[in-house]
Design a protein around this motif. Structure first.
Motif, PDB file in Angstrom:
ATOM      1  N   CYS A 103       2.502   4.531  -0.987  1.00 10.61           N
ATOM      2  CA  CYS A 103       2.383   5.590  -1.987  1.00 10.61           C
ATOM      3  C   CYS A 103       3.298   6.735  -1.559  1.00 10.61           C
ATOM      4  CB  CYS A 103       0.947   6.106  -2.094  1.00 10.61           C
ATOM      5  SG  CYS A 103      -0.181   5.025  -2.980  1.00 10.61           S
ATOM      6  N   ASP A 112       1.591   3.897   7.960  1.00 12.13           N
ATOM      7  CA  ASP A 112       1.126   3.234   6.738  1.00 12.13           C
ATOM      8  C   ASP A 112       0.878   1.749   6.976  1.00 12.13           C
ATOM      9  OD1 ASP A 112       1.277   5.603   5.351  1.00 12.13           O
ATOM     10  OD2 ASP A 112       3.106   5.090   4.241  1.00 12.13           O
ATOM     11  N   PHE A 140      -0.641  11.385  -5.971  1.00 13.93           N
ATOM     12  CA  PHE A 140       0.217  10.600  -5.081  1.00 13.93           C
ATOM     13  C   PHE A 140       0.499   9.261  -5.754  1.00 13.93           C
ATOM     14  CE2 PHE A 140      -2.156  13.506  -2.322  1.00 13.93           C
ATOM     15  CZ  PHE A 140      -1.093  14.190  -1.757  1.00 13.93           C
ATOM     16  N   THR A 141       1.759   9.015  -6.060  1.00 14.38           N
ATOM     17  CA  THR A 141       2.139   7.894  -6.906  1.00 14.38           C
ATOM     18  C   THR A 141       2.215   6.593  -6.120  1.00 14.38           C
ATOM     19  OG1 THR A 141       3.479   9.423  -8.216  1.00 14.38           O
ATOM     20  CG2 THR A 141       3.867   7.061  -8.528  1.00 14.38           C
ATOM     21  N   PRO A 142       1.464   5.550  -6.532  1.00 17.17           N
ATOM     22  CA  PRO A 142       1.620   4.231  -5.910  1.00 17.17           C
ATOM     23  C   PRO A 142       3.019   3.692  -6.179  1.00 17.17           C
ATOM     24  CG  PRO A 142      -0.430   4.370  -7.146  1.00 17.17           C
ATOM     25  CD  PRO A 142       0.372   5.586  -7.512  1.00 17.17           C
ATOM     26  N   LYS A 143       3.539   2.946  -5.234  1.00 19.08           N
ATOM     27  CA  LYS A 143       4.952   2.539  -5.311  1.00 19.08           C
ATOM     28  C   LYS A 143       5.234   1.661  -6.522  1.00 19.08           C
ATOM     29  CE  LYS A 143       4.570  -1.882  -3.464  1.00 19.08           C
ATOM     30  NZ  LYS A 143       5.242  -3.143  -3.816  1.00 19.08           N
ATOM     31  N   GLN A 145       0.799  -1.220   0.000  1.00 16.80           N
ATOM     32  CA  GLN A 145       0.000   0.000   0.000  1.00 16.80           C
ATOM     33  C   GLN A 145       0.839   1.282   0.000  1.00 16.80           C
ATOM     34  OE1 GLN A 145      -3.272   0.025  -0.450  1.00 16.80           O
ATOM     35  NE2 GLN A 145      -3.174  -2.203  -0.572  1.00 16.80           N
TER      36      GLN A 145
END
Length: 596
Positions: free
Chosen positions: A208, A340, A230-233, A206
């Motif tokens: 980001c 997180d 917001f960029t997901p990993k 999860q």
């Protein structure tokens, strides 16, 4: 007199005194409380000097060889507010074109910022200087583009040596590699991961980015306009893989740097790399450690850990809470990763307890956009004409010495605007702070790289009691089916996640090179603010980052994506100058007595 006229007059006065080599006269144009931040233009380093004494010392050492000239305000940049007049200006040095920023208060300089933009006679291969890609005509035995690239790759490290070896091919290494490529510096990047994006890809599901997209563009290749805020990993991981290929970088995955030593007589490194069951030894002139701003995971030694029958892992090893639905989980720590991971476990149906040993700065992402990021990095900023480069320059024009007052003012606004949120968090028992001096998470990042959480939802779970909290306690020992706190309380546990951070970056220097070199280089990161985890003395700049260290040929590259983008250009120019044999005498305030 209008602000622009006053700024222009001050700049003309400075230019005249510099041309006359009158360092004392130039220093007299600075207020008693003033700061000059220079990036390569005068010092061939990243240096801030304070007050007229610091200015005089810098000019005594650097003025003759720099030979600055051609000072002129950039039209339309002059502004004035709250008694501060400011504007951008351009000038030239013996090394190349430069840009500067000036803030006047009561007729004297409060801050001056100077930056070398490019190296004279050695511009980047871009725009009109871009490569042709092909030689037109009929040429017998011509190699195709993939054949040429394969031949170059096969030669590098064998029949040819890289001038620069970058250890680490994450965002920092890739940004630097792209800059060096444009400057024609033979460079190889190595990483223990198979692909550049794997450092992101292997983190928890999860994850980001907590920083918004406008801050995170890499050099030359910004994210598409449809990219999420917001960029997901995993999307970030794929982008880094794409970036390395698009920039045609020589990245070697699956290589682990095991040992490095420097030969001062030959002016080169010997770097041993584990690869495919053997050892490859490279001999670069310059070695860049780009493994992030932190070292190896910090794993606390807890009595009884060997008897614990559940799963215990560091946050860097945590992937998902999917296997822990209905089970009891303890997260040790209270910074970004801890929040997180705790939120992910709750979403997966786990019973979660967070152990918070000490106070944490929390700021909600949305309000941070309104009161901080958004002023320079947002759609609104772009619409107002603030490009990414201009935003970066504006941030760089602010010496670290003036940031505490700015940060305190911003956090005073944030605390007032979000007072109900903070009251609810404290009512839940959360230990909250805003830094030792009320400057919030931003200076915690620069001073220690930890101690804060940018809230994207986990705080509400704590407020509502969905994430249980034990504050002001530490883990005392582990038992087969749980943990015991130093308060004496016992918590049953099937999973314990140690979100306990990472060792300092200098650990990489000690492990890869030697403890002696690490001691010579000294601390990496931090400002010397004499706050928690950032002992004095005051340095005025981040220690050892993106500039010469006290070990010849050794450089440190780290920080977030914004810093990777901005500082990669400065570091690349320094290495290019050395490739071309350009004299780069480095001004060090500690050597030259910048407070005399």
């Amino acid at each position: 007199m209008h602000a622009e006229a006053r700024l222009a007059a001050w700049l003309r006065d400075l230019a005249g005194r510099l041309e006359a080599r009158d360092r004392y006269g130039a220093a007299a144009l600075f207020a008693a409380e003033s700061h000059w931040r220079d990036m390569l233009a005068f010092t061939w380093s990243i240096v801030t000097v304070d007050g007229p004494g610091g200015v005089s010392a810098l000019l005594a050492e650097c003025l003759d060889r720099t030979a600055p000239r051609g000072f002129a305000l950039e039209p339309g940049t002059a502004t004035e507010a709250d008694g501060i007049a400011e504007a951008w200006f351009r000038f030239e040095t013996a090394s190349g074109p430069a840009r500067g920023h000036l803030r006047l208060r009561d007729g004297l300089a409060w801050t001056v910022f100077t930056l070398l933009l490019a190296l004279k006679d050695h511009p980047e291969a871009t725009g009109p200087r871009r490569p042709m890609g092909v030689e037109h005509g009929a040429i017998r035995g011509r190699l195709s583009w993939p054949q040429r690239r394969a031949a170059e790759r096969a030669a590098m490290g064998h029949t040819e040596q890289p001038f620069c070896l970058v250890v680490g091919a994450g965002q920092g290494g890739l940004a630097l590699g792209a800059r060096l490529k444009r400057l024609g510096v033979p460079t190889m990047l190595v990483d223990r991961h198979a692909r550049p994006g794997d450092a992101w890809r292997t983190r928890y599901d999860q994850l980001c980015l907590h920083d918004p997209v406008w801050t995170n563009h890499l050099p030359y290749l910004p994210f598409p306009e449809s990219w999420p805020v917001f960029t997901p990993k995993d999307r970030m991981a794929d982008w880094l893989d794409h970036y390395a290929e698009a920039m045609e970088l020589d990245v070697r995955g699956g290589m682990t740097a095991r040992a490095a030593s420097h030969d001062p007589d030959r002016g080169e490194w010997s770097v041993a790399l584990d690869h495919e069951g053997g050892t490859l030894t490279l001999r670069p002139r310059h070695l860049v450690i780009a493994t992030g701003m932190s070292g190896a995971p910090h794993r606390p030694v807890v009595p009884g850990a060997e008897a614990f029958r559940g799963v215990a892992c560091h946050s860097s090893e945590y992937r998902s809470g999917a296997a822990f639905a209905g089970r009891r989980c303890v997260v040790v720590g209270s910074n970004n990763s801890a929040h997180d991971i705790a939120a992910d476990l709750w979403e997966r149906g786990a019973e979660v307890t967070m152990l918070q040993r000490s106070a944490t700065t929390v700021v909600r992402s949305g309000i941070l956009m309104r009161h901080s990021w958004g002023k320079l990095y947002s759609e609104e900023a772009l619409a107002a004409g603030i490009t990414t480069e201009q935003a970066d320059m504006t941030g760089a024009s602010r010496p670290f010495a003036i940031l505490p007052a700015m940060m305190r003012a911003a956090y005073d606004e944030i605390r007032r605007a979000d007072a109900p949120f903070y009251a609810a968090l404290q009512d839940a028992g959360f230990l909250l702070d805003f830094g030792e001096d009320g400057t919030g998470h931003g200076l915690k990042y620069f001073r220690r790289g930890s101690g804060y959480y940018i809230d994207v939802g986990a705080s509400e779970l704590i407020i509502d009691g969905h994430i249980a909290l034990r504050a002001g306690v530490a883990l005392s020992r582990m038992e087969p089916d749980g943990v015991v706190l130093d308060s004496g309380e016992r918590l049953p546990a099937d999973l314990v996640v140690f979100a306990t951070g990472f060792e300092p970056m200098e650990r990489w220097v000690a492990e890869l090179i030697s403890p002696e070199v690490a001691a010579r280089v000294g601390r990496v990161w931090g400002l010397g603010s004499d706050t928690a985890k950032d002992p004095g003395p005051w340095h005025g700049e981040l220690r050892n980052m993106w500039k010469p260290t006290r070990q010849d040929g050794l450089w440190m590259m780290g920080g977030n994506l914004l810093q990777a983008r901005f500082y990669s250009r400065l570091l690349a120019m320094q290495i290019k100058a050395r490739l071309e044999g350009i004299a780069t005498p480095v001004f060090d305030p500690k050597v030259f007595g910048a407070t005399d």
